[in-house]
Design a protein around this motif. Structure first.
Motif, PDB file in Angstrom:
ATOM      1  N   ILE A  64       0.967  -1.256   0.028  1.00  0.00           N
ATOM      2  CA  ILE A  64      -0.100  -0.118  -0.054  1.00  0.00           C
ATOM      3  C   ILE A  64       0.794   1.333   0.094  1.00  0.00           C
ATOM      4  O   ILE A  64       0.694   2.245  -0.648  1.00  0.00           O
ATOM      5  CB  ILE A  64      -0.923   0.019   1.109  1.00  0.00           C
ATOM      6  CG1 ILE A  64      -1.879  -1.142   1.018  1.00  0.00           C
ATOM      7  CG2 ILE A  64      -1.616   1.409   1.427  1.00  0.00           C
ATOM      8  CD1 ILE A  64      -2.667  -1.155   2.385  1.00  0.00           C
ATOM      9  N   ALA A  65       1.846   1.233   0.932  1.00  0.00           N
ATOM     10  CA  ALA A  65       2.947   2.478   0.880  1.00  0.00           C
ATOM     11  C   ALA A  65       3.430   2.564  -0.534  1.00  0.00           C
ATOM     12  O   ALA A  65       3.547   3.772  -0.958  1.00  0.00           O
ATOM     13  CB  ALA A  65       4.019   2.164   1.881  1.00  0.00           C
ATOM     14  N   LYS A  66       3.871   1.636  -1.028  1.00  0.00           N
ATOM     15  CA  LYS A  66       4.600   1.838  -2.292  1.00  0.00           C
ATOM     16  C   LYS A  66       3.627   2.461  -3.433  1.00  0.00           C
ATOM     17  O   LYS A  66       3.759   3.274  -4.239  1.00  0.00           O
ATOM     18  CB  LYS A  66       4.955   0.260  -2.896  1.00  0.00           C
ATOM     19  CG  LYS A  66       5.827   0.630  -3.947  1.00  0.00           C
ATOM     20  CD  LYS A  66       6.621  -0.781  -4.629  1.00  0.00           C
ATOM     21  CE  LYS A  66       7.216  -0.644  -5.826  1.00  0.00           C
ATOM     22  NZ  LYS A  66       7.817  -1.943  -6.211  1.00  0.00           N
ATOM     23  N   LEU A  67       2.253   1.892  -3.400  1.00  0.00           N
ATOM     24  CA  LEU A  67       1.354   2.126  -4.586  1.00  0.00           C
ATOM     25  C   LEU A  67       0.807   3.456  -4.275  1.00  0.00           C
ATOM     26  O   LEU A  67       0.436   4.317  -5.304  1.00  0.00           O
ATOM     27  CB  LEU A  67       0.180   1.308  -4.306  1.00  0.00           C
ATOM     28  CG  LEU A  67       0.539  -0.112  -4.929  1.00  0.00           C
ATOM     29  CD1 LEU A  67      -0.747  -1.296  -4.681  1.00  0.00           C
ATOM     30  CD2 LEU A  67       0.746  -0.259  -6.433  1.00  0.00           C
ATOM     31  N   LEU A  68       1.012   3.972  -3.020  1.00  0.00           N
ATOM     32  CA  LEU A  68      -0.002   5.207  -2.661  1.00  0.00           C
ATOM     33  C   LEU A  68       1.233   6.484  -2.693  1.00  0.00           C
ATOM     34  O   LEU A  68       0.958   7.563  -2.281  1.00  0.00           O
ATOM     35  CB  LEU A  68      -0.733   5.337  -1.533  1.00  0.00           C
ATOM     36  CG  LEU A  68      -1.964   4.360  -1.545  1.00  0.00           C
ATOM     37  CD1 LEU A  68      -2.803   4.427  -0.446  1.00  0.00           C
ATOM     38  CD2 LEU A  68      -2.832   4.852  -2.893  1.00  0.00           C
ATOM     39  N   GLY A  69       2.563   5.946  -2.524  1.00  0.00           N
ATOM     40  CA  GLY A  69       3.664   6.842  -2.159  1.00  0.00           C
ATOM     41  C   GLY A  69       3.700   7.630  -0.983  1.00  0.00           C
ATOM     42  O   GLY A  69       3.978   8.510  -0.995  1.00  0.00           O
ATOM     43  N   LEU A  70       3.456   6.786   0.001  1.00  0.00           N
ATOM     44  CA  LEU A  70       3.323   7.148   1.233  1.00  0.00           C
ATOM     45  C   LEU A  70       4.155   6.260   2.366  1.00  0.00           C
ATOM     46  O   LEU A  70       4.975   5.451   1.787  1.00  0.00           O
ATOM     47  CB  LEU A  70       2.142   6.806   1.781  1.00  0.00           C
ATOM     48  CG  LEU A  70       0.739   7.599   1.124  1.00  0.00           C
ATOM     49  CD1 LEU A  70      -0.650   7.006   1.975  1.00  0.00           C
ATOM     50  CD2 LEU A  70       0.865   9.087   1.597  1.00  0.00           C
ATOM     51  N   GLN A  90      -6.192  10.504   1.864  1.00  0.00           N
ATOM     52  CA  GLN A  90      -5.193   9.454   2.098  1.00  0.00           C
ATOM     53  C   GLN A  90      -5.525   8.193   2.804  1.00  0.00           C
ATOM     54  O   GLN A  90      -5.234   6.993   2.603  1.00  0.00           O
ATOM     55  CB  GLN A  90      -3.889  10.225   2.487  1.00  0.00           C
ATOM     56  CG  GLN A  90      -3.389  11.160   1.535  1.00  0.00           C
ATOM     57  CD  GLN A  90      -2.199  11.842   1.982  1.00  0.00           C
ATOM     58  OE1 GLN A  90      -2.534  12.326   3.171  1.00  0.00           O
ATOM     59  NE2 GLN A  90      -1.072  12.103   1.343  1.00  0.00           N
ATOM     60  N   ILE A  91      -6.211   8.576   4.040  1.00  0.00           N
ATOM     61  CA  ILE A  91      -6.687   7.368   5.003  1.00  0.00           C
ATOM     62  C   ILE A  91      -7.770   6.526   4.406  1.00  0.00           C
ATOM     63  O   ILE A  91      -7.778   5.268   4.208  1.00  0.00           O
ATOM     64  CB  ILE A  91      -6.878   8.022   6.171  1.00  0.00           C
ATOM     65  CG1 ILE A  91      -5.894   8.630   6.978  1.00  0.00           C
ATOM     66  CG2 ILE A  91      -7.660   6.940   7.140  1.00  0.00           C
ATOM     67  CD1 ILE A  91      -6.471   9.539   8.008  1.00  0.00           C
ATOM     68  N   GLY A  92      -8.617   7.484   3.390  1.00  0.00           N
ATOM     69  CA  GLY A  92      -9.640   6.699   2.821  1.00  0.00           C
ATOM     70  C   GLY A  92      -9.134   5.524   1.707  1.00  0.00           C
ATOM     71  O   GLY A  92      -9.576   4.393   1.361  1.00  0.00           O
ATOM     72  N   GLN A  93      -8.121   6.087   1.100  1.00  0.00           N
ATOM     73  CA  GLN A  93      -7.544   5.437   0.023  1.00  0.00           C
ATOM     74  C   GLN A  93      -6.710   4.049   0.591  1.00  0.00           C
ATOM     75  O   GLN A  93      -6.892   2.998   0.196  1.00  0.00           O
ATOM     76  CB  GLN A  93      -6.383   6.084  -0.749  1.00  0.00           C
ATOM     77  CG  GLN A  93      -7.127   7.386  -1.689  1.00  0.00           C
ATOM     78  CD  GLN A  93      -5.860   8.148  -2.155  1.00  0.00           C
ATOM     79  OE1 GLN A  93      -4.813   8.520  -1.685  1.00  0.00           O
ATOM     80  NE2 GLN A  93      -6.146   9.012  -3.366  1.00  0.00           N
ATOM     81  N   ILE A  94      -6.307   4.317   1.871  1.00  0.00           N
ATOM     82  CA  ILE A  94      -5.460   3.137   2.423  1.00  0.00           C
ATOM     83  C   ILE A  94      -6.489   2.133   2.881  1.00  0.00           C
ATOM     84  O   ILE A  94      -6.184   1.086   2.627  1.00  0.00           O
ATOM     85  CB  ILE A  94      -4.656   3.690   3.813  1.00  0.00           C
ATOM     86  CG1 ILE A  94      -3.524   4.567   3.607  1.00  0.00           C
ATOM     87  CG2 ILE A  94      -4.139   2.636   4.645  1.00  0.00           C
ATOM     88  CD1 ILE A  94      -2.948   5.438   4.402  1.00  0.00           C
ATOM     89  N   ALA A  95      -7.664   2.655   3.403  1.00  0.00           N
ATOM     90  CA  ALA A  95      -8.676   1.557   3.802  1.00  0.00           C
ATOM     91  C   ALA A  95      -9.290   0.913   2.620  1.00  0.00           C
ATOM     92  O   ALA A  95      -9.377  -0.205   2.655  1.00  0.00           O
ATOM     93  CB  ALA A  95      -9.760   2.676   4.468  1.00  0.00           C
ATOM     94  N   ASP A  96      -9.575   1.634   1.532  1.00  0.00           N
ATOM     95  CA  ASP A  96     -10.117   0.941   0.232  1.00  0.00           C
ATOM     96  C   ASP A  96      -9.071   0.087  -0.122  1.00  0.00           C
ATOM     97  O   ASP A  96      -9.450  -1.082  -0.523  1.00  0.00           O
ATOM     98  CB  ASP A  96     -10.540   2.189  -0.729  1.00  0.00           C
ATOM     99  CG  ASP A  96     -11.678   2.838  -0.237  1.00  0.00           C
ATOM    100  OD1 ASP A  96     -12.435   2.576   0.623  1.00  0.00           O
ATOM    101  OD2 ASP A  96     -11.958   3.879  -0.911  1.00  0.00           O
ATOM    102  N   MET A  97      -7.748   0.442  -0.402  1.00  0.00           N
ATOM    103  CA  MET A  97      -6.945  -0.585  -0.871  1.00  0.00           C
ATOM    104  C   MET A  97      -6.512  -1.725   0.006  1.00  0.00           C
ATOM    105  O   MET A  97      -6.467  -3.015  -0.485  1.00  0.00           O
ATOM    106  CB  MET A  97      -5.634   0.159  -1.112  1.00  0.00           C
ATOM    107  CG  MET A  97      -4.573  -0.372  -1.798  1.00  0.00           C
ATOM    108  SD  MET A  97      -3.111   0.512  -2.465  1.00  0.00           S
ATOM    109  CE  MET A  97      -3.945   1.558  -3.627  1.00  0.00           C
ATOM    110  N   ASN A  98      -6.801  -1.799   1.348  1.00  0.00           N
ATOM    111  CA  ASN A  98      -6.676  -2.668   2.474  1.00  0.00           C
ATOM    112  C   ASN A  98      -7.620  -3.653   2.112  1.00  0.00           C
ATOM    113  O   ASN A  98      -7.507  -5.039   2.126  1.00  0.00           O
ATOM    114  CB  ASN A  98      -6.523  -2.193   3.881  1.00  0.00           C
ATOM    115  CG  ASN A  98      -6.449  -2.975   4.801  1.00  0.00           C
ATOM    116  OD1 ASN A  98      -5.337  -3.981   4.582  1.00  0.00           O
ATOM    117  ND2 ASN A  98      -7.016  -3.465   5.804  1.00  0.00           N
ATOM    118  N   ASP A  99      -8.929  -3.114   1.855  1.00  0.00           N
ATOM    119  CA  ASP A  99     -10.280  -3.814   1.836  1.00  0.00           C
ATOM    120  C   ASP A  99     -10.047  -4.922   0.392  1.00  0.00           C
ATOM    121  O   ASP A  99     -10.367  -5.840   0.329  1.00  0.00           O
ATOM    122  CB  ASP A  99     -11.236  -3.071   1.831  1.00  0.00           C
ATOM    123  CG  ASP A  99     -11.824  -2.670   3.115  1.00  0.00           C
ATOM    124  OD1 ASP A  99     -11.292  -3.090   4.094  1.00  0.00           O
ATOM    125  OD2 ASP A  99     -12.616  -1.616   2.865  1.00  0.00           O
TER     126      ASP A  99
END
Length: 706
Positions: A8-14, A50-59
């Motif tokens: 997730i960190a790599k895909l979102l650049g975080l 950003q938090i929403g993107q993390i949550a969606d990608m995690n799901d």
């Protein structure tokens, strides 16, 4: 560390630390608004998006992991699992690639190829693929038995096996995908029997339409798909079939001869019958998914703007649901939105009791000390506003969108609020309350019914609901709510509450009276420590003994503020009131392991304006008094208007003629505009010029290039 953190960190650049802490907080049940507002130290200051993107990608990754488990189990049960295949599945995190790996092993309905395999023709197919046999018909004769009646039937079965092999081969599928990505064209044609019907007229732009799929905008694609669903259009996606077939033949066919001819025929059949339809379906789904995502983003953006519309505030308001034949339903509300009185007046034709209506209206204004009047923007809206303005001064008049008011008035919520009133009274109450606080009233209505958006009924409804729920929650928490006046429907969107706890708060308030402090929330049944931590910072108590209870400062930080006040030799109230005292504070002194600079900075900003409402100020608006019907419009007219809806192709503007006009994105400014939101926002007051009036298709074209 969470197993998905690095990906997730790599895909979102975080940063991995921020992502991992965010996933931990989400797993603990923390909401996105709470994490973004009160856990900045742990996330590294990530915002809600950003938090929403993390949550969606995690799901999504969790779902993909479940799918991989199913695939591994299925292949293993078949006895076909190898170490290399297992490694590929474990390393794969792309859904399309994973399905390609699985396709040859995927249980399927009986196909022509599976029938041929049952007939024992797999060795013949392999023999043909080797392309060494000079007389394939003689070789095929050895396989004539059972249901295989002759050598020709054996060869046909072998070709079916080859065709299916080609269609399931991973590299072949990727080649065809590449062709679709580069060259796919989406086209639509009208169903001849429907061409001249009234329902087909709105799709006339797509009767003979084609363009490269990669350039097809979401609104055009969704319009075509809707026309297809309604049986008016035929829609297809195609690519360069000849080029694809030739490339596949180069892979499978070597040299010339009878075997090569049979393999070439099988390859072409595999492409046309199996592979091309499969990839077309895949791209139809992907393009629809992308269009859905764009449309959902447009709709969510509009809903956010609508929910955060400027409120009038707590004033005594009259709500009017205007009408001609059935009259105008009038309600009087107190400053908290409670219904005090209602009646119907008939100032318009055909009844025309204008003087009587004027007397009744004036009496209500005087009796209930009305400070503002909200008029619905439906039928007879402008006529009712002109009538009201004849009465005199002493109050402000606003036209309010009544989209969804009828949905609310017939809802279970409205029946519970006003069990003894009919739908017309409930609708007028909704109109009045929307003026006072749009957010508090609109949360009671399904967002799809509030008149903004683009094809929201055609998109994936589960994804739309998920995005809308997040948006409503974000808006409610960004504004905060009055703990002692908020309805159950408003409270349920507060971080950590939900319907049950929200109702418990309302019941407790009804039984014990107003909350004197946030701490008193802990006495509400079933509202435990975890829920209190989540919700407390977003609830306000005006006039509370502790002024921080009416601010966005979280109770867990009260001790920090109290220490600041103590160090300044004053009370917390004095600290809030005295700018110089706040300016003298060095926040670095108060940094601890639990409280960092991000939280301290937020605290200082909140002390400057405790409990501030982030929404803009409400402004009055007037249409051109000389323009009331579409027939009054003439190209070249410059008119005032209100932005009622924003799409990715432009904005719709109400100019007071009961039909919104469109300002296409190309007509918004004397420069290139990529996104209409760069130029306008919902309910913005704008000046537009009429460029065209199409009476047949009921379209008004406008420009803002004045």
């Amino acid at each position: 560390m969470n197993i998905f953190t690095k990906r997730i960190a790599k895909l979102l650049g975080l940063t991995e630390r921020g992502v991992d802490n965010t996933l931990t907080l989400l797993d603990e049940g923390c909401t996105i608004p709470f994490i973004s507002r009160y856990r900045k130290e742990r996330t590294g200051g990530l915002d809600e998006v950003q938090i929403g993107q993390i949550a969606d990608m995690n799901d999504r990754l969790k779902e993909l992991a479940k799918r991989k488990d199913t695939i591994v189990k299925t292949i293993t049960e078949q006895g076909r699992m190898t170490d290399e295949l297992l490694r590929r599945i474990n390393d794969c995190w792309e859904p399309t690639e994973l399905e390609d790996i699985y396709l040859p092993y995927k249980p399927k309905r009986r196909t022509r190829a599976s029938v041929a395999r049952e007939q024992g023709l797999e060795p013949l197919a392999q023999l043909l693929l080797l392309q060494r046999e000079q007389e394939p018909m003689k070789a095929a004769a050895r396989f004539v038995k059972g249901d295989v009646v002759n050598a020709a039937a054996a060869l046909k079965g072998a070709q079916d096996i080859i065709a299916e092999t080609v269609s399931e081969e991973e590299q072949c599928r990727n080649w065809v995908r590449q062709s679709f990505r580069r060259e796919a064209v989406i086209s639509s044609t009208v169903v001849k029997a429907k061409r001249d019907t009234d329902e087909a007229a709105k799709y006339s732009d797509y009767f003979e339409f084609s363009e490269p799929l990669r350039r097809c905008s979401s609104h055009r694609l969704l319009a075509m798909r809707r026309g297809e669903k309604e049986g008016i259009l035929r829609v297809g996606i195609s690519t360069d079939d000849e080029d694809c077939i030739n490339r596949l033949k180069r892979r499978y066919v070597r040299g010339q001869g009878k075997c090569q001819q049979l393999v070439a025929e099988a390859v072409e059949d595999g492409y046309k019958r199996l592979l091309e339809p499969s990839i077309e379906t895949e791209f139809a789904s992907l393009s629809k998914e992308k269009a859905d995502e764009e449309a959902i983003n447009v709709f969510v953006g509009n809903v956010r703007q609508l929910l955060l519309s400027p409120p009038l505030g707590q004033k005594r308001v009259m709500g009017i649901d205007p009408g001609f034949r059935t009259g105008c339903k009038v309600v009087c509300l107190d400053a908290q939105g409670n219904l005090l009185h209602h009646e119907a007046i008939f100032p318009h034709p055909p009844v025309n009791h204008r003087m009587q209506a004027k007397m009744h209206l004036q009496q209500m204004i005087d009796d209930y000390q009305i400070e503002a009047i909200a008029i619905g923007n439906g039928t007879a809206s402008r006529e009712t506003k002109e009538f009201v303005q004849e009465i005199g001064a002493g109050f402000s008049v606003f036209v309010v969108s009544e989209d969804g008011a009828s949905v609310y008035s017939a809802s279970k919520t409205a029946r519970e609020e006003f069990p003894d009133e009919d739908v017309t009274v409930r609708g007028a109450v909704s109109i009045g309350r929307r003026l006072m606080d749009p957010l508090a009233e609109l949360v009671k209505i399904d967002p799809k019914s509030i008149g903004v958006g683009q094809y929201q009924h055609d998109v994936d409804q589960s994804k739309l609901k998920h995005s809308l729920d997040q948006t409503v929650e974000s808006c409610v928490n960004s504004v905060g709510v009055n703990l002692n006046t908020a309805s159950q429907h408003l409270l349920m969107y507060i971080s950590g509450l939900g319907p049950t706890l929200a109702q418990n708060i309302v019941d407790y308030r009804r039984e014990h009276g107003p909350f004197a402090s946030r701490a008193a929330l802990k006495k509400v049944p079933r509202l435990g420590p975890a829920a209190f931590v989540q919700c407390a910072g977003f609830l306000r108590i005006p006039g509370a003994k502790n002024p921080l209870d009416n601010s966005a400062v979280h109770p867990e930080s009260y001790a920090v503020v109290e220490q600041m006040a103590k160090d300044c030799g004053c009370t917390v109230g004095d600290l809030i009131a005295d700018k110089d005292k706040r300016a003298s504070i060095n926040i670095n002194k108060y940094v601890t392991e639990e409280v960092g600079l991000p939280t301290l900075t937020d605290i200082m900003q909140e002390l400057e304006k405790p409990g501030r409402d982030p929404r803009e100020q409400l402004e009055q608006f007037e249409f051109d008094p000389n323009v009331k019907e579409v027939d009054d419009l003439v190209p070249g007219m410059i008119l005032p208007g209100i932005v009622t809806n924003i799409t990715n192709f432009g904005a719709f503007v109400d100019i007071g003629v009961h039909q919104d006009g469109l300002v296409h994105v190309s007509q918004m400014a004397n420069r290139f505009v990529r996104d209409p939101n760069e130029v306008v926002h919902l309910h913005q007051h704008v000046q537009v010029m009429v460029t065209e009036v199409d009476h047949r298709r009921h379209r008004i074209s406008l420009t803002m290039k004045l």
